[in-house]
Design an enzyme around this catalytic site. Structure first.
Site, PDB file in Angstrom:
ATOM      1  NE  ARG A 267      -1.862   1.945   3.537  1.00 23.40           N
ATOM      2  CZ  ARG A 267      -1.834   1.922   4.870  1.00 23.40           C
ATOM      3  NH1 ARG A 267      -2.514   1.028   5.548  1.00 23.40           N
ATOM      4  NH2 ARG A 267      -1.121   2.809   5.549  1.00 23.40           N
TER       5      ARG A 267
ATOM      6  CE1 TYR B 256       0.167   2.965   9.220  1.00 19.98           C
ATOM      7  CE2 TYR B 256      -1.216   4.598  10.283  1.00 19.98           C
ATOM      8  CZ  TYR B 256      -0.948   3.793   9.209  1.00 19.98           C
ATOM      9  OH  TYR B 256      -1.759   3.818   8.111  1.00 19.98           O
TER      10      TYR B 256
ATOM     11  CG  HIS C 193      -6.589   2.430   6.012  1.00 20.03           C
ATOM     12  ND1 HIS C 193      -6.673   1.133   5.561  1.00 20.03           N
ATOM     13  CD2 HIS C 193      -7.832   2.748   6.456  1.00 20.03           C
ATOM     14  CE1 HIS C 193      -7.915   0.688   5.740  1.00 20.03           C
ATOM     15  NE2 HIS C 193      -8.624   1.649   6.282  1.00 20.03           N
TER      16      HIS C 193
HETATM   17  C1  LIG Z   1     -15.202  -5.954  10.541  1.00 21.80           C
HETATM   18  C2  LIG Z   1     -14.452  -4.693  10.428  1.00 21.80           C
HETATM   19  N1  LIG Z   1     -13.642  -4.312  11.414  1.00 21.80           N
HETATM   20  C3  LIG Z   1     -12.954  -3.163  11.326  1.00 21.80           C
HETATM   21  C4  LIG Z   1     -13.068  -2.375  10.232  1.00 21.80           C
HETATM   22  C5  LIG Z   1     -12.284  -1.071  10.138  1.00 21.80           C
HETATM   23  N2  LIG Z   1     -11.247  -1.225   9.113  1.00 21.80           N
HETATM   24  C6  LIG Z   1     -11.445  -0.817   7.848  1.00 21.80           C
HETATM   25  S1  LIG Z   1     -10.209  -1.256   6.853  1.00 21.80           S
HETATM   26  C7  LIG Z   1      -9.340  -1.975   8.086  1.00 21.80           C
HETATM   27  C8  LIG Z   1      -8.045  -2.625   7.788  1.00 21.80           C
HETATM   28  C9  LIG Z   1      -8.166  -3.588   6.665  1.00 21.80           C
HETATM   29  O1  LIG Z   1      -6.942  -4.169   6.401  1.00 21.80           O
HETATM   30  P1  LIG Z   1      -6.752  -5.180   5.223  1.00 21.80           P
HETATM   31  O2  LIG Z   1      -7.737  -6.287   5.333  1.00 21.80           O
HETATM   32  O3  LIG Z   1      -5.330  -5.563   5.177  1.00 21.80           O
HETATM   33  O4  LIG Z   1      -7.161  -4.353   3.930  1.00 21.80           O
HETATM   34  P2  LIG Z   1      -6.441  -3.050   3.354  1.00 21.80           P
HETATM   35  O5  LIG Z   1      -7.124  -1.890   3.977  1.00 21.80           O
HETATM   36  O6  LIG Z   1      -5.003  -3.108   3.674  1.00 21.80           O
HETATM   37  O7  LIG Z   1      -6.695  -3.104   1.894  1.00 21.80           O
HETATM   38  C10 LIG Z   1     -10.039  -1.868   9.287  1.00 21.80           C
HETATM   39  C11 LIG Z   1      -9.571  -2.359  10.582  1.00 21.80           C
HETATM   40  C12 LIG Z   1     -13.941  -2.800   9.217  1.00 21.80           C
HETATM   41  N3  LIG Z   1     -14.140  -2.062   8.105  1.00 21.80           N
HETATM   42  N4  LIG Z   1     -14.606  -3.959   9.325  1.00 21.80           N
END
Ligand SMILES: Cc1ncc(C[n+]2csc(CCOP(=O)(O)OP(=O)(O)O)c2C)c(N)n1
Ligand SMILES: [Mg+2]
Lengths: 365, 331
Positions: free
Chosen positions: A265, A278, A269
């Site tokens: 990435r 971080y 985020h």
């Molecule tokens: C069930 C749930 N918990 C928390 C969140 C908040 N949240 C949104 S994205 C994220 C991180 C996602 O990480 P990853 O699966 O690696 O996907 P990326 O964002 O890196 O594409 C979090 C904790 C959410 N959307 N859904």
């Protein structure tokens, strides 16, 4: 017979990469031979141009957010090859079940960019796919859509169809229980499903190493009795080969494949995040040269298929196209009664009354 | 030392910090709560002070967060976990409903689960889908859970300390729309705001208005608006900030409605089956004959929380509350 799963056994620390970060095809004949003949240089050039377009459309979304014309947006920057590789393999009849960082593959699968802009601008109309496009809406609840892909793929199998359901999700999503239920059910039922994990090394501020003590995500497949492979997600050719293999397996009735696209990435985020809090900037610097577009530029240049001039021309052309798309997105109006009308097939009388009352009292828009 | 003026984020952060200093069994974990300090910065700098041993990022799984907290709580720790957004409480609903809420009962008091789940709650910040939910009905409908929902920095600190010290699991809802909206003097010294006690914010004799979370501010705005019209300026409104959803403060509600004979309930959640319905039923059971006019609820319509463009139409607002008060006063 050796297949790519034994050739790139994640437990042996192997990762499928056909083109390296300098745009050079592997010197190992056992690896370079994996590039199928249909993936011509001309096709790679076209793919590169689409990646450039998605990169620009992505950048535009960031800009729209910054100028207050869009809500929160999750950028795909750095992950274009993962999505393009899958996009080259997927057929229109296949189903796509995205998470939220998939502007590229959603567009390739037929969702107009203006719809996606409208979605991030906060209109449900933007997540209504066109009639002929098989793509379910963005899934914000992390990890929730993989089981749906298993269900859709199982339906395809039961109907004996030559199609697949493809779910995209992040590395963080593999920590949700639903991922494990999806893998487990898929191992048992062998649906026409492909699970593509975009391991971009971060889940907001949490690094991959905090999500799981496994060395790879791909190796998790083994415990569920399904094949898993880690691919250099920034290598278009490697991704193409992995997804194509997975699709063929599924259609032969052999069930799902877990593909871990090892990528990065490059941005925050989302637009609401500040990764500087971080993430060590040196890590980002390390990944910049591995940019999936840069390596394709190098490769195509070596074939006399890319110059800075053609790039500039394309950029100018795409800029105009994207401006027009922004206008289309902004023309998608939110009709207040839509808030109610899709709650049920038939609106119950008390909800009808609530709707009338709310619409009657709305300040004139 | 002089008391600082803090917003809700800072007040919660202060409560966490002070309680961790006081009680070594308090632990904090959840998604991004460590180095990042949480996506709303509520746990900012706590990892630096208390080390990763006591403040740590969990893998991305809410059921895992709740389940581990239950184990730690049964084993003598006091976990204060964060759900990143209200909509993701549902991923831990199973653990909370089937286990956190029942362990005391099931083990006939041998095991208890003194944990706190902090839930940034409600709409109004133009967020994505699942980021603007009002989950109070889901949690309040679970015997064994307590549910609190402060609307001010002072109450946020005092209620959080009460929640952490409570012997049972507490759902601590935080009005994310108000996180940085108001500053208030917050005592540095130790104090609690007791769970189960509502706050009469303004006394009145004509009509009772009950609200909680971000809706308290809307109700206050409505009362300001009433003052601009000579007729409505006469209304003597009693405003109650419920503060605790469960167990509900019946005594305060009854005393007020008995006095005023009129009741408007304001809830951000969808109208049907919510705490507003519970309050209306309680009043109907106890005080039906003291009512001078029908009870009125101001709430969101019974639809899915819409994407951000429609949030302005969906969320209950001061104008609706003002209209409700006028209607009830006129009937
Ligand atoms: C069930 C749930 N918990 C928390 C969140 C908040 N949240 C949104 S994205 C994220 C991180 C996602 O990480 P990853 O699966 O690696 O996907 P990326 O964002 O890196 O594409 C979090 C904790 C959410 N959307 N859904
Ligand atoms: Mg990730």
């Amino acid at each position: 017979m050796s297949d790519i799963f034994s050739q790139f056994d994640p437990l042996l620390g192997k990762r499928l990469q056909i083109m390296d970060e300098n745009g050079v095809i592997s010197a190992d004949p056992a690896v370079s031979a994996l590039r199928p003949p249909e993936l011509t240089d001309e096709l790679i050039k076209q793919a590169y141009e689409k990646m450039l377009f998605m990169k620009m459309a992505d950048q535009k979304a960031n800009n729209l957010q910054r100028t207050g014309r869009m809500g929160t947006y999750a950028s795909i920057r750095g992950q274009e090859a993962t999505q393009m590789g899958a996009g080259l393999v997927m057929k229109p009849e296949d189903w796509l079940l995205p998470a939220f960082r998939e502007l590229g593959i959603m567009w390739l699968h037929g969702i107009p960019i203006e719809n996606m802009y409208s979605y991030w601008m906060g209109n449900e109309m933007g997540s209504r796919p066109p009639e002929n496009v098989n793509c379910v809406p963005i899934s914000i609840v992390v990890g929730s859509q993989m089981l749906h892909a298993v269900g859709v793929g199982l339906g395809m199998k039961k109907k004996k169809e030559q199609k697949v359901a493809v779910a995209f999700f992040g590395d963080g999503a593999t920590s949700e229980g639903d991922f494990h239920e999806a893998m487990n059910c898929a191992g048992v039922f062998k649906p026409n499903t492909i699970l593509i994990c975009q391991n971009n090394q971060w889940a907001i501020s949490v690094p991959r190493s905090y999500q799981t003590a496994s060395t790879t995500i791909a190796q998790k497949a083994i415990a569920y009795g399904v094949p898993g492979i880690q691919v250099d997600g920034n290598d278009l050719i490697g991704m193409y080969v992995a997804v194509k293999t997975a699709r063929e397996r599924a259609i032969r009735g052999e069930g799902i494949t877990l593909i871990e696209a090892y990528t990065y990435r490059l941005g925050d985020h989302t637009t609401s995040d500040d990764a500087k809090k971080y993430r060590d900037p040196e890590e980002v610097e390390l990944w910049k040269p591995r940019d999936p577009l840069i390596r394709l530029q190098k490769y195509l240049a070596s074939k006399n298929l890319w110059t800075q001039e053609t790039e500039d021309q394309l950029t100018a052309k795409y800029e105009k196209e994207i401006e027009a798309i922004v206008e289309k997105a902004q023309a998608i109006i939110y009709n207040p009664s839509d808030m109610f009308d899709y709650t049920y097939a038939v609106l119950p009388p008390q909800l009808q009354a609530q709707k009338e009352e709310l619409l009657r009292n709305l300040p004139q828009i | 030392m002089e008391n600082p003026k803090l917003n809700i984020v800072e007040a919660i952060n202060l409560a966490l910090k002070q309680e961790m200093e006081r009680d070594p069994s308090v632990l904090i974990f959840g998604e991004d709560v460590g180095k990042d300090g949480g996506v709303f910065r509520v746990t900012d700098k706590l990892q630096a002070q208390f080390t990763e041993d006591r403040v740590f990022d969990s893998p991305l799984g809410e059921s895992g967060i709740a389940g581990m907290a239950i184990g730690l709580a049964m084993y003598g720790f006091k976990p204060v976990v964060e759900v990143q957004f209200d909509g993701f409480y549902h991923q831990m609903l199973d653990q909370m409903l089937q286990h956190a809420a029942r362990m005391r009962n099931r083990s006939r008091g041998r095991y208890t689960v003194p944990m706190v789940v902090r839930v940034p709650s409600g709409g109004g910040i133009k967020a994505l889908e699942h980021h603007s939910e009002s989950i109070e009905t889901f949690v309040a409908h679970t015997p064994g859970l307590k549910v609190v929902y402060p609307s001010t920095p002072y109450d946020a600190k005092g209620l959080l300390l009460a929640a952490i010290r409570d012997p049972d699991p507490v759902i601590f809802m935080e009005p994310k729309r108000l996180y940085r909206a108001i500053k208030q003097e917050v005592p540095l010294e130790d104090y609690i705001v007791p769970i189960g006690v509502a706050n009469v914010l303004q006394e009145g004799t004509d009509i009772t208005v009950i609200a909680w979370g971000a809706m308290v501010r809307e109700a206050q705005a409505a009362m300001e608006n009433l003052k601009t019209n000579p007729t409505t300026a006469q209304y003597s409104v009693e405003l109650i900030d419920l503060r605790t959803i469960s167990p509900i403060d019946q005594a305060t509600i009854f005393a007020s409605v008995e006095k005023t004979g009129r009741l408007v309930i304001v809830q951000e959640a969808v109208k049907s089956f919510g705490p507003g319905a519970e309050i209306a039923a309680l009043v109907a059971e106890k005080l039906l004959y003291s009512l001078k006019s029908p009870i009125h609820r101001v709430a969101a319509p019974d639809i899915t929380v819409p994407y951000l463009q429609a949030e302005q139409w969906y969320l209950p607002n001061a104008q609706q509350i003002q209209n409700a008060i006028t209607t009830v006063m006129a009937s």
